[in-house]
Design a protein around this motif. Structure first.
Motif, PDB file in Angstrom:
ATOM      1  N   ASP A 223      13.717   8.034  65.146  1.00 31.73           N
ATOM      2  CA  ASP A 223      12.793   8.775  66.000  1.00 31.73           C
ATOM      3  C   ASP A 223      13.562   9.462  67.129  1.00 31.73           C
ATOM      4  O   ASP A 223      14.365   8.833  67.826  1.00 31.73           O
ATOM      5  CB  ASP A 223      11.758   7.806  66.582  1.00 31.73           C
ATOM      6  CG  ASP A 223      10.618   8.504  67.302  1.00 31.73           C
ATOM      7  OD1 ASP A 223      10.879   9.535  67.966  1.00 31.73           O
ATOM      8  OD2 ASP A 223       9.484   8.016  67.227  1.00 31.73           O
ATOM      9  N   ASP A 224      13.349  10.753  67.311  1.00 34.06           N
ATOM     10  CA  ASP A 224      14.079  11.536  68.324  1.00 34.06           C
ATOM     11  C   ASP A 224      13.845  11.036  69.741  1.00 34.06           C
ATOM     12  O   ASP A 224      14.656  11.290  70.634  1.00 34.06           O
ATOM     13  CB  ASP A 224      13.684  13.022  68.242  1.00 34.06           C
ATOM     14  CG  ASP A 224      14.192  13.678  66.974  1.00 34.06           C
ATOM     15  OD1 ASP A 224      15.156  13.135  66.391  1.00 34.06           O
ATOM     16  OD2 ASP A 224      13.634  14.712  66.563  1.00 34.06           O
ATOM     17  N   HIS A 225      12.752  10.344  69.979  1.00 32.88           N
ATOM     18  CA  HIS A 225      12.441   9.877  71.328  1.00 32.88           C
ATOM     19  C   HIS A 225      13.197   8.599  71.691  1.00 32.88           C
ATOM     20  O   HIS A 225      13.167   8.169  72.844  1.00 32.88           O
ATOM     21  CB  HIS A 225      10.928   9.629  71.465  1.00 32.88           C
ATOM     22  CG  HIS A 225      10.108  10.876  71.304  1.00 32.88           C
ATOM     23  ND1 HIS A 225       9.537  11.234  70.100  1.00 32.88           N
ATOM     24  CD2 HIS A 225       9.796  11.852  72.184  1.00 32.88           C
ATOM     25  CE1 HIS A 225       8.880  12.380  70.256  1.00 32.88           C
ATOM     26  NE2 HIS A 225       9.020  12.768  71.516  1.00 32.88           N
TER      27      HIS A 225
ATOM     28  N   SER B 256      25.648  22.900  75.238  1.00 34.13           N
ATOM     29  CA  SER B 256      24.351  22.872  75.918  1.00 34.13           C
ATOM     30  C   SER B 256      24.058  21.502  76.521  1.00 34.13           C
ATOM     31  O   SER B 256      23.018  21.320  77.147  1.00 34.13           O
ATOM     32  CB  SER B 256      23.241  23.257  74.932  1.00 34.13           C
ATOM     33  OG  SER B 256      23.153  22.294  73.891  1.00 34.13           O
ATOM     34  N   SER B 257      24.955  20.528  76.346  1.00 38.34           N
ATOM     35  CA  SER B 257      24.693  19.171  76.809  1.00 38.34           C
ATOM     36  C   SER B 257      25.084  18.964  78.263  1.00 38.34           C
ATOM     37  O   SER B 257      24.964  17.859  78.774  1.00 38.34           O
ATOM     38  CB  SER B 257      25.450  18.170  75.936  1.00 38.34           C
ATOM     39  OG  SER B 257      26.844  18.380  76.042  1.00 38.34           O
ATOM     40  N   TYR B 258      25.583  20.001  78.943  1.00 42.17           N
ATOM     41  CA  TYR B 258      25.970  19.843  80.347  1.00 42.17           C
ATOM     42  C   TYR B 258      25.856  21.198  81.049  1.00 42.17           C
ATOM     43  O   TYR B 258      25.781  22.260  80.423  1.00 42.17           O
ATOM     44  CB  TYR B 258      27.410  19.313  80.456  1.00 42.17           C
ATOM     45  CG  TYR B 258      28.459  20.311  80.023  1.00 42.17           C
ATOM     46  CD1 TYR B 258      29.127  21.102  80.952  1.00 42.17           C
ATOM     47  CD2 TYR B 258      28.766  20.494  78.674  1.00 42.17           C
ATOM     48  CE1 TYR B 258      30.062  22.043  80.565  1.00 42.17           C
ATOM     49  CE2 TYR B 258      29.701  21.409  78.276  1.00 42.17           C
ATOM     50  CZ  TYR B 258      30.356  22.188  79.214  1.00 42.17           C
ATOM     51  OH  TYR B 258      31.284  23.111  78.826  1.00 42.17           O
ATOM     52  N   LYS B 259      25.839  21.130  82.392  1.00 36.82           N
ATOM     53  CA  LYS B 259      25.838  22.340  83.218  1.00 36.82           C
ATOM     54  C   LYS B 259      26.790  22.118  84.388  1.00 36.82           C
ATOM     55  O   LYS B 259      26.749  21.073  85.037  1.00 36.82           O
ATOM     56  CB  LYS B 259      24.420  22.633  83.736  1.00 36.82           C
ATOM     57  CG  LYS B 259      24.352  23.879  84.613  1.00 36.82           C
ATOM     58  CD  LYS B 259      22.923  24.199  85.020  1.00 36.82           C
ATOM     59  CE  LYS B 259      22.434  23.318  86.136  1.00 36.82           C
ATOM     60  NZ  LYS B 259      21.095  23.720  86.645  1.00 36.82           N
TER      61      LYS B 259
ATOM     62  N   GLN C 193      23.154  14.925  67.801  1.00 40.87           N
ATOM     63  CA  GLN C 193      23.171  16.037  68.745  1.00 40.87           C
ATOM     64  C   GLN C 193      24.606  16.378  69.178  1.00 40.87           C
ATOM     65  O   GLN C 193      24.847  17.425  69.757  1.00 40.87           O
ATOM     66  CB  GLN C 193      22.312  15.725  69.964  1.00 40.87           C
ATOM     67  CG  GLN C 193      22.835  14.626  70.851  1.00 40.87           C
ATOM     68  CD  GLN C 193      22.025  14.496  72.133  1.00 40.87           C
ATOM     69  OE1 GLN C 193      21.571  15.493  72.689  1.00 40.87           O
ATOM     70  NE2 GLN C 193      21.835  13.271  72.581  1.00 40.87           N
ATOM     71  N   PHE C 194      25.560  15.498  68.877  1.00 46.31           N
ATOM     72  CA  PHE C 194      26.953  15.761  69.228  1.00 46.31           C
ATOM     73  C   PHE C 194      27.834  15.949  67.994  1.00 46.31           C
ATOM     74  O   PHE C 194      29.048  15.915  68.091  1.00 46.31           O
ATOM     75  CB  PHE C 194      27.508  14.633  70.095  1.00 46.31           C
ATOM     76  CG  PHE C 194      27.001  14.681  71.494  1.00 46.31           C
ATOM     77  CD1 PHE C 194      27.584  15.519  72.428  1.00 46.31           C
ATOM     78  CD2 PHE C 194      25.916  13.923  71.878  1.00 46.31           C
ATOM     79  CE1 PHE C 194      27.098  15.586  73.718  1.00 46.31           C
ATOM     80  CE2 PHE C 194      25.427  13.985  73.168  1.00 46.31           C
ATOM     81  CZ  PHE C 194      26.017  14.824  74.095  1.00 46.31           C
TER      82      PHE C 194
ATOM     83  N   MET D 158      32.393  13.481  74.217  1.00 40.37           N
ATOM     84  CA  MET D 158      32.802  14.710  73.528  1.00 40.37           C
ATOM     85  C   MET D 158      31.856  15.857  73.890  1.00 40.37           C
ATOM     86  O   MET D 158      31.091  16.345  73.073  1.00 40.37           O
ATOM     87  CB  MET D 158      32.824  14.480  72.016  1.00 40.37           C
ATOM     88  CG  MET D 158      33.685  13.315  71.567  1.00 40.37           C
ATOM     89  SD  MET D 158      35.427  13.538  71.923  1.00 40.37           S
ATOM     90  CE  MET D 158      35.823  14.882  70.814  1.00 40.37           C
ATOM     91  N   LEU D 159      31.905  16.308  75.134  1.00 37.51           N
ATOM     92  CA  LEU D 159      31.036  17.403  75.560  1.00 37.51           C
ATOM     93  C   LEU D 159      31.408  18.711  74.874  1.00 37.51           C
ATOM     94  O   LEU D 159      30.575  19.613  74.744  1.00 37.51           O
ATOM     95  CB  LEU D 159      31.118  17.577  77.077  1.00 37.51           C
ATOM     96  CG  LEU D 159      30.512  16.447  77.911  1.00 37.51           C
ATOM     97  CD1 LEU D 159      30.740  16.693  79.396  1.00 37.51           C
ATOM     98  CD2 LEU D 159      29.023  16.279  77.624  1.00 37.51           C
ATOM     99  N   SER D 160      32.648  18.840  74.423  1.00 39.56           N
ATOM    100  CA  SER D 160      33.085  20.081  73.800  1.00 39.56           C
ATOM    101  C   SER D 160      32.360  20.348  72.488  1.00 39.56           C
ATOM    102  O   SER D 160      32.359  21.463  71.993  1.00 39.56           O
ATOM    103  CB  SER D 160      34.595  20.034  73.551  1.00 39.56           C
ATOM    104  OG  SER D 160      34.943  18.869  72.842  1.00 39.56           O
TER     105      SER D 160
END
Length: 840
Positions: A798-800, A411-414, A731-732, A405-407
């Motif tokens: 944890d974010d990492h 900012s998750s792709y270029k 993040q998505f 679900m990139l939409s």
């Protein structure tokens, strides 16, 4: 009749005793110590008893058989008990010698309850022995005797769902459990609990998340509605035209046809479940002047002027059977067969039939994406940690795609180049076989790179021209993007690489079997160095699971040092590792100087994952000269018992955010056997935080009828609303925190854990800031504590790390949630997730 029934069940029952030490028996004969009957009676077998029933009162025979069944039940001989109950209940139908009528010995509620309990226990034992076919046979036999028993319907439905992938059959049985007491009469609490379990199964198993995403995609729904209305208006209001909704699902597009003005609608749906839902939704429009019918079956098999298709011709087809790559729901072959079938039975030509959509265009573009790199490529920096030679992991079929679900996060792709059109589809031309064949021919695809970056994947999206003026797109760069489909992502086969402006990429694209879009690289050598050792995998999550397992290394170093440094070098420092998904931990352990042997006990691996993991283990043995005995994979409990271990490691939390319930059960089972071993982790801590997220709720329920644009659907979908979430990647997902940072809600000392009943959770949120009125969602994270020291704790939020989270909806109705304070909640363990017992 009765004796033959017993004979047919005999092969099912043999060797499946309820006791731990099982002696071979001929059910339902019993040992002397268990029998309360005379030795003369013991010698009688069911055949003799049934012959005797012709001369004796059938009621006395029935009571005698029930007595034998209860005796076996009291001895936990579930196989023998089940067989005696079956014989007894069948004896109710033995013709009496003194009368031409059937003499019936009634089976009272007590017998029914006993029999359903015995059948449930016996079925579970059979499943434990991998005899699921026999378990299903027993359950179906029991249902033939008590077709309205809640427990039997539920157990049979669960078995069909979990072991036979028969969703249609499972749904009928589980749904029946939910509706058996529609009168609202009082019933035992145990039966009420079974109904609650049935409701939860309906909610969490029969409707996929994409279904709710689609219904909540207001842009998609409104554009379809306007397009259908435009086609109606262009036909000069010809309301007598017949509309065929192909793949009707919930009946939403058929409902839009009614609202547009069409009076003759046929909704065709393959699934019985979805067909029933379409019928419920469309019933709200039924009137004397409307002719709406719902057909469950394959469209190409329908005949005009028949009961299922009561019209002589079809004037318009509406459909929405597309996946993220457009082709995956078989739209090409289905449209081809349907058009040809209808055209062969009516006088209309293809030019005279309207199609919504009219046309589709599929595009592809290379992208840079951190989420793709993290999920689909093996992190090379891990290799130094595990002291392996350079190795890569590649997806075996690198031409296949993943739905991402990139939409939801631009900012998750270029984009690395301009998008290229790869296919254009004219829906009317799909009737032509020659036109269809063009999609299976390989087609060269070339991209001219315009932006420097990592080439991580090819992204595919599509545009749909629904009517003359209305179009929808899945292009995530477009502000008008419909988000319900997501995008098809084709990761580069082995690893990403830096690519620069003015370079070019060339691929071959085709649609395999008219259903599977594939993109293959031409210059394969550009992506794989000849020095790499490559292990090809079939499981798309295999690589991401390996990447995630590296987070344990730091804690294992510390534990191994404390545990083994003082040991004699000649001592057998064996370690048991229990896994439910791929991990680098056993490889890391065997390559540590202090560990002499690693036994890997696999729980719940899919066959493809098991095959890939076994290849990986064999690779390690070969490259590091490790013997089979020193690094061994076992799949049964027997392979574990006979050894002694200094350390037993359990992989308790899966990447999806769930607890690995099979592994946790193994933890409990092995505690009594491996008493001299140290078990890690030592503690399991639960952390909680509350969020609001309309997007997350929209993946699990229809939020508002407003989203489906004039069709009342929410009442029909309440049963399918999900209350449990997994694989939450924040993040998505658009969200807002409404409580403080993750708080420790509970801590479980695993050394005292005896069953899943011990895993109950009580939580009271603090400092909650409630504003929007959405149902609050409790996020659940875990702290994996490797020793008694709190510093030796890994936290999955944890974010990492790359762990996903689980979530629970705290209020089924947001109107019940009006204060700024969340009171106490209680949760119990269900399928690896904490399920809410008490809610707002």
């Amino acid at each position: 009749m009765c004796s033959s029934n017993f004979t047919s069940l005999k092969s099912v029952d043999e060797g499946s005793n309820g006791q731990e030490e099982n002696e071979e028996q001929t059910p339902p004969s019993e040992s002397e110590e268990d029998s309360e009957m005379s030795s003369e009676e013991d010698e009688q077998n069911p055949d003799e008893l049934m012959r005797e029933a012709e001369t004796r009162d059938s009621t006395s025979v029935y009571k005698e058989l029930i007595g034998r069944a209860r005796s076996a039940l009291n001895s936990n001989q579930f196989d023998a008990s089940f067989s005696w109950y079956c014989v007894a209940l069948d004896s109710c139908q033995i013709p009496s010698s003194s009368s031409s009528s059937t003499s019936v010995a009634p089976a009272d509620d007590e017998v029914e309850d006993e029999f359903s309990t015995v059948t449930s226990c016996f079925g579970k034992l059979l499943c434990h022995d991998d005899r699921t076919d026999h378990a299903l046979q027993c359950l179906r036999k029991a249902l033939s005797l008590f077709p309205n028993n809640t427990r039997l319907n539920l157990e049979c439905g669960k078995l069909l769902l979990s072991n036979f992938d028969d969703k249609e059959g499972a749904f009928k049985l589980i749904w029946k459990c939910c509706t058996l007491n529609d009168s609202g009469t009082s019933e035992p609490e145990e039966v009420t609990e079974l109904r609650r379990e049935a409701v939860d199964l309906i909610r969490n198993n029969f409707i996929d998340q994409w279904f709710f995403r689609m219904l909540n995609d207001k842009r998609r729904n409104l554009t379809y509605k306007l397009a259908i209305k435009q086609v109606f208006d262009k036909s000069n209001g010809a309301s007598d035209k017949v509309v065929f909704d192909l793949g009707s699902g919930t009946g939403l597009l058929a409902a839009y046809c009614v609202l547009a003005g069409f009076k003759n609608i046929v909704a065709c749906e393959k699934s019985q479940l979805m067909g029933a839902m379409s019928r419920e939704v469309l019933n709200q429009f039924q009137s004397g002047e409307l002719n709406i019918s719902v057909v469950c079956g394959l469209a190409e098999q329908l005949c005009v002027n028949s009961e299922s298709l009561p019209h002589s011709q079809i004037d318009m087809i509406v459909t929405e059977i597309f996946d993220c790559a457009f082709f995956g729901e078989h739209v090409l072959p289905i449209m081809h067969k349907t058009l040809n079938s209808l055209l062969s039975q009516q006088s209309k030509t293809i030019e005279e039939i309207d199609c919504v959509p009219r046309r589709a265009v599929v595009y592809a573009v290379p992208i840079e994406s951190d989420i793709v790199r993290r999920s689909f490529y093996f992190r090379n920096d891990i290799l130094d940690e595990v002291k392996l030679p350079f190795v890569c992991f590649g997806r075996k079929d690198s031409a296949t795609y993943e739905n991402v679900m990139l939409s939801s996060n631009s900012s998750s792709y270029k984009l690395l180049s301009r998008a290229v059109e790869i296919f254009e589809i004219d829906f009317k031309k799909l009737a032509d076989s020659n036109y269809l064949e063009e999609f299976e021919k390989p087609k060269k695809l070339s991209f001219q790179i315009e932006n420097n970056g990592y080439f991580d994947a090819i992204m595919v999206y599509f545009d749909l021209l629904l009517s003359e003026d209305f179009q929808i797109t899945t292009n995530p760069s477009d502000d008008q993007c419909c988000k319900c489909w997501g995008q098809a992502i084709f990761p580069a086969s082995v690893n990403s690489r830096i690519i620069r402006s003015n370079e070019s990429l060339e691929f071959v694209v085709e649609v395999d079997n008219l259903t599977d879009l594939s993109i293959r690289t031409i210059e394969f050598g550009n992506f794989i160095s000849t020095n790499n050792e490559i292990i090809w995998t079939e499981d798309s999550s295999f690589i991401s699971c390996l990447n995630n397992s590296v987070c344990y290394f730091h804690y294992l170093d510390h534990i191994l040092k404390n545990k083994f440094d003082q040991c004699n070098e000649n001592q057998d420092n064996a370690v048991l590792v229990v896994l439910s998904e791929p991990s680098l931990v056993p490889v890391y352990l065997i390559l540590s100087s202090s560990v002499s042997k690693v036994i890997i006990y696999l729980k719940g691996f899919h066959q493809s994952t098991l095959k890939d993991f076994s290849k990986f283990v064999s690779f390690v043995r070969e490259k590091k000269n490790v013997s089979n005995d020193c690094l061994k994979v076992v799949e049964s409990f027997n392979g574990v018992e006979s050894l002694s271990y200094r350390l037993a490691y359990f992989d308790l939390v899966s990447r999806s955010g769930k607890l690995n319930q099979d592994v946790l059960q193994t933890y409990v089972d092995l505690k009594t056997i491996l008493k001299s071993s140290d078990f890690i982790p030592r503690k399991l801590n639960v952390y909680c935080r509350v969020i609001e997220s309309e997007e997350l709720l929209g993946n699990n329920e229809l939020l508002k009828d407003l989203h489906v644009c004039g069709v009342q659907m929410k009442p029909y979908l309440e049963m399918f609303r999900k209350s449990l979430f997994q694989n939450i990647d924040l993040q998505f997902v658009s969200h807002k925190y409404i409580s403080a940072a993750f708080e420790k809600a509970e801590s479980f000392d695993l050394s005292y854990l005896n069953s899943f009943d011990d895993l109950t959770l009580k939580y009271k949120a603090k400092n909650v800031k409630y504003e929007d009125g959405l149902s609050p969602i409790l996020l659940l994270s875990y702290g994996i504590q490797f020793s008694s020291a709190e510093k030796d704790e890994l936290q999955t939020h944890d974010d990492h790390l790359d762990f996903k989270l689980c979530g629970v909806v705290l209020a089924e109705n947001s109107t019940n949630y009006t204060s700024q304070k969340l009171e106490n909640f209680t949760f119990c363990m269900n399928g690896g997730m904490f399920e809410l017992i008490s809610s707002i």
